[in-house]
Design a protein around this motif. Structure first.
Motif, mmCIF file in Angstrom:
data_model
loop_
_atom_site.group_PDB
_atom_site.id
_atom_site.type_symbol
_atom_site.label_atom_id
_atom_site.label_comp_id
_atom_site.label_asym_id
_atom_site.label_seq_id
_atom_site.Cartn_x
_atom_site.Cartn_y
_atom_site.Cartn_z
ATOM 1 N N PHE A 225 0.849 -1.240 0.013
ATOM 2 C CA PHE A 225 -0.020 0.142 -0.033
ATOM 3 C C PHE A 225 0.951 1.193 -0.070
ATOM 4 C CE2 PHE A 225 -2.206 3.331 2.518
ATOM 5 C CZ PHE A 225 -3.358 3.540 1.657
ATOM 6 N N VAL A 226 1.877 1.164 1.004
ATOM 7 C CA VAL A 226 2.761 2.531 1.012
ATOM 8 C C VAL A 226 3.507 2.618 -0.416
ATOM 9 C CG1 VAL A 226 4.999 3.272 1.939
ATOM 10 C CG2 VAL A 226 3.171 2.143 3.475
ATOM 11 N N GLU A 227 4.100 1.498 -1.199
ATOM 12 C CA GLU A 227 4.750 1.675 -2.330
ATOM 13 C C GLU A 227 3.734 2.073 -3.311
ATOM 14 O OE1 GLU A 227 6.136 -2.464 -2.652
ATOM 15 O OE2 GLU A 227 7.866 -1.783 -1.793
ATOM 16 N N GLY A 228 2.295 1.983 -3.245
ATOM 17 C CA GLY A 228 1.468 2.210 -4.152
ATOM 18 C C GLY A 228 1.142 3.771 -4.099
ATOM 19 N N LEU A 229 1.631 4.298 -2.899
ATOM 20 C CA LEU A 229 1.288 5.834 -2.787
ATOM 21 C C LEU A 229 2.226 6.560 -3.596
ATOM 22 C CD1 LEU A 229 0.293 5.848 1.111
ATOM 23 C CD2 LEU A 229 -1.167 5.947 -0.886
ATOM 24 N N GLY A 230 3.554 5.877 -3.929
ATOM 25 C CA GLY A 230 4.411 6.639 -4.741
ATOM 26 C C GLY A 230 5.205 7.805 -4.157
ATOM 27 N N GLY A 232 7.962 7.219 -2.106
ATOM 28 C CA GLY A 232 9.236 6.904 -1.766
ATOM 29 C C GLY A 232 9.712 6.401 -0.424
ATOM 30 N N VAL A 233 8.681 6.216 0.538
ATOM 31 C CA VAL A 233 8.598 6.166 1.865
ATOM 32 C C VAL A 233 9.125 4.603 1.823
ATOM 33 C CG1 VAL A 233 7.486 5.950 4.206
ATOM 34 C CG2 VAL A 233 7.005 7.850 2.297
ATOM 35 N N SER A 234 10.241 4.526 2.826
ATOM 36 C CA SER A 234 10.341 3.064 3.047
ATOM 37 C C SER A 234 9.432 2.567 4.535
ATOM 38 C CB SER A 234 11.998 2.977 3.539
ATOM 39 O OG SER A 234 12.329 4.064 4.526
ATOM 40 N N VAL A 235 9.479 1.294 4.579
ATOM 41 C CA VAL A 235 8.760 0.598 5.556
ATOM 42 C C VAL A 235 9.666 -0.415 6.336
ATOM 43 C CG1 VAL A 235 6.723 -0.865 6.320
ATOM 44 C CG2 VAL A 235 6.677 0.900 4.358
ATOM 45 N N ILE A 236 9.945 -0.150 7.497
ATOM 46 C CA ILE A 236 10.908 -1.284 8.373
ATOM 47 C C ILE A 236 9.680 -1.980 9.293
ATOM 48 C CG2 ILE A 236 12.298 -1.355 10.202
ATOM 49 C CD1 ILE A 236 13.685 0.877 9.327
ATOM 50 N N ALA A 237 10.093 -3.237 9.246
ATOM 51 C CA ALA A 237 9.194 -4.269 10.215
ATOM 52 C C ALA A 237 9.742 -4.490 11.608
ATOM 53 C CB ALA A 237 9.303 -5.557 9.492
ATOM 54 N N ASN A 238 8.980 -4.505 12.423
ATOM 55 C CA ASN A 238 9.424 -4.728 14.104
ATOM 56 C C ASN A 238 8.521 -5.611 14.605
ATOM 57 O OD1 ASN A 238 9.110 -2.654 17.019
ATOM 58 N ND2 ASN A 238 10.467 -4.315 16.344
ATOM 59 N N GLY A 239 9.249 -6.746 15.410
ATOM 60 C CA GLY A 239 8.407 -7.613 16.148
ATOM 61 C C GLY A 239 8.748 -9.048 15.733
ATOM 62 N N GLY A 255 7.911 -8.525 3.046
ATOM 63 C CA GLY A 255 8.196 -7.503 2.099
ATOM 64 C C GLY A 255 8.729 -6.093 2.407
ATOM 65 N N ALA A 256 9.125 -6.095 3.688
ATOM 66 C CA ALA A 256 9.518 -4.830 4.365
ATOM 67 C C ALA A 256 10.850 -4.393 3.893
ATOM 68 C CB ALA A 256 9.452 -4.837 6.076
ATOM 69 N N HIS A 257 10.970 -3.189 3.800
ATOM 70 C CA HIS A 257 12.401 -2.573 3.098
ATOM 71 C C HIS A 257 13.736 -2.967 4.024
ATOM 72 C CE1 HIS A 257 9.391 -0.107 1.391
ATOM 73 N NE2 HIS A 257 9.967 -0.613 0.340
ATOM 74 N N SER A 258 13.217 -2.980 5.339
ATOM 75 C CA SER A 258 14.317 -3.250 6.190
ATOM 76 C C SER A 258 13.568 -4.138 7.709
ATOM 77 C CB SER A 258 15.374 -2.148 7.038
ATOM 78 O OG SER A 258 16.174 -1.727 5.918
#
Length: 455
Positions: A225-230, A232-239, A255-258
């Motif tokens: 969803f974030v990538e579809g917003l275009g 360029g925001v990265s998403v980091i997974a925690n947990g 699929g998280a970036h980090s």
């Protein structure tokens, strides 16, 4: 122990050139990063995390009003920068970690948030708004996870920061999942539109606790969803990530970036390396204590951190490592640490050498010696993507996502109360109508019973 006298901060000088090297969205990708953790995310532990491969490090959350009353001083010997409160430093750092340091801010007021961020700009590379901590010390004034219930306020803080801070300072946020995925996506959309660089998602809801399995399978939809917003925001997974190798599993599933590591880094700050240290009582504790003394780290924090260190002992018998932990518990000062042989059999305070070696390794990144990357070769990535597409997420498969990979330490040792254990009396949820107990959520109002939320 007598504390070394500290110099007053030097007067600000006019900038002669614009610093072009600063964090971008790309710097938040393909790495394993250190989570913001109270006490255990102290400066010495962040240094060890960077030394052993953490791509970025988050400092522990500090409330806006607290840092506004701090005094910035610089140690003329070590170069350590301290923001001192009335009794001791509330935040310490050093120029060597600045390129990788994200300062986490606790705030529920846009103006105070901006003032607090401006206090530390010269020593950090990014500001992260805490929107996920569910503990009362963070939520009592509408901060932390309480911001998830006030999205207008949350977004106004991020907007204020982004519009008023220099471009070379990244602005990011760390949130938790909402109970409903649609509500989570809507909140994420609003946050992304504030202009942030990175979004970290702790894959638990506000009511969930660390002993409950993180819902990492929900993150893939959020990342897409974030990538579809275009933007360029990265998403980091925690947990529930426990090591560098485990981060590859989390990255494939989400699929998280980090991937961010918290509790496992508290137990072993070298877990960011493909091969972390073992026998920590001999390989990590002695140099850690020696360096902490050199950096004038408060003994109470040093003792607390080393007391958390634990891991495999292939070369130390159980009685020996137990004796070391007993000695840690007894020590009340750095002098005690020396007397109890916690600094090593050689008994030398070579903390300056330990620190110099870490600085050399961290600065070596500028010469091409970067931290380990989570990038995978195309063949392996293609194979994993195919497996992911074929594996439809049924209720049964959710259990597979919770299993710990082979050769990876289980984040929660099996017990009668383990989330995935065999059904037993310790795991059965007794209805509140029967038990008479309806545990509250730690919120400003004292908690809202689940029955009142329709959850």
């Amino acid at each position: 122990m007598a504390r070394r006298s500290l110099s007053a901060s030097p007067p600000a000088r006019d900038a002669k050139r614009i610093k072009l090297d600063h964090l971008t969205s790309e710097d938040f990708r393909n790495g394993v990063v250190l989570a913001p953790m109270v006490r255990s995310g102290a400066f010495p532990s962040r240094l060890y995390a960077l030394k052993h491969g953490a791509k970025l490090v988050w400092a522990p959350e500090i409330v806006d009003k607290a840092i506004l009353h701090a005094e910035r001083v610089v140690d003329p010997v070590t170069g350590v920068v301290s923001y001192n409160g009335k009794s001791k430093a509330m935040f310490t750092t050093h120029p060597v970690e600045k390129p990788y340091l994200i300062y986490q801010l606790g705030s529920a007021d846009p103006d105070l948030a901006l003032q607090a961020a401006q206090m530390v700009l010269q020593d950090i590379s990014g500001i992260d708004l805490n929107c996920g901590c569910p503990k009362p010390f963070s939520t009592h004034a509408g901060m932390g996870a309480a911001l998830l219930s006030t999205p207008d306020l949350l977004c106004s803080i991020l907007t204020k920061l982004r519009q008023n801070l220099p471009e070379n300072i990244t602005v990011s946020a760390k949130i938790r999942l909402l109970s409903d995925q649609k509500d989570t996506l809507e909140l994420v959309r609003r946050i992304v539109e504030t202009g942030i660089t990175n979004l970290t998602v702790h894959c638990r809801t506000r009511n969930m606790r660390p002993r409950e399995r993180a819902l990492i399978e929900r993150l893939r939809e959020i990342v897409e969803f974030v990538e579809g917003l275009g933007k360029g925001v990265s998403v980091i997974a925690n947990g529930d990530c426990v090591s560098f190798e485990d981060a590859k599993r989390v990255k494939r599933i989400t699929g998280a970036h980090s991937v961010m590591i918290a509790t496992a880094a508290e137990s072993n700050p070298t877990c960011f390396a493909p091969v972390p240290l073992t026998d920590l009582e001999k390989t990590l504790v002695p140099p850690y204590i020696r360096m902490c003394k050199y950096l004038d780290n408060h003994w109470s924090n040093t003792k607390w951190c080393v007391a958390q260190f634990k891991g495999p002992h292939p070369n130390i018998p159980k009685p020996e490592h137990k004796a070391i932990h007993d000695a840690i518990a007894q020590a009340k000062s750095y002098d005690d640490a020396e007397r109890l042989h916690l600094i090593g059999p050689e008994g030398k305070w070579d903390g300056e050498d330990v620190f110099a070696e870490i600085v050399r390794i961290i600065e070596g990144r500028k010469l091409g010696t970067s931290s380990a990357s989570l990038l995978e070769d195309e063949a392996a990535a293609s194979k994993e993507n195919t497996a992911t597409e074929e594996g439809v997420r049924t209720a049964k498969e959710v259990t597979d996502f919770a299993s710990t990979p082979q050769n990876t330490e289980n984040p929660e040792p099996p017990s009668l109360a383990a989330p995935l254990g065999v059904a037993n009396e310790l795991r059965v949820n007794v209805p509140a109508a029967v038990s008479g107990v309806d545990p509250p959520t730690p919120t400003l109002g004292g908690g809202i019973p689940l029955s009142a939320t329709g959850a």
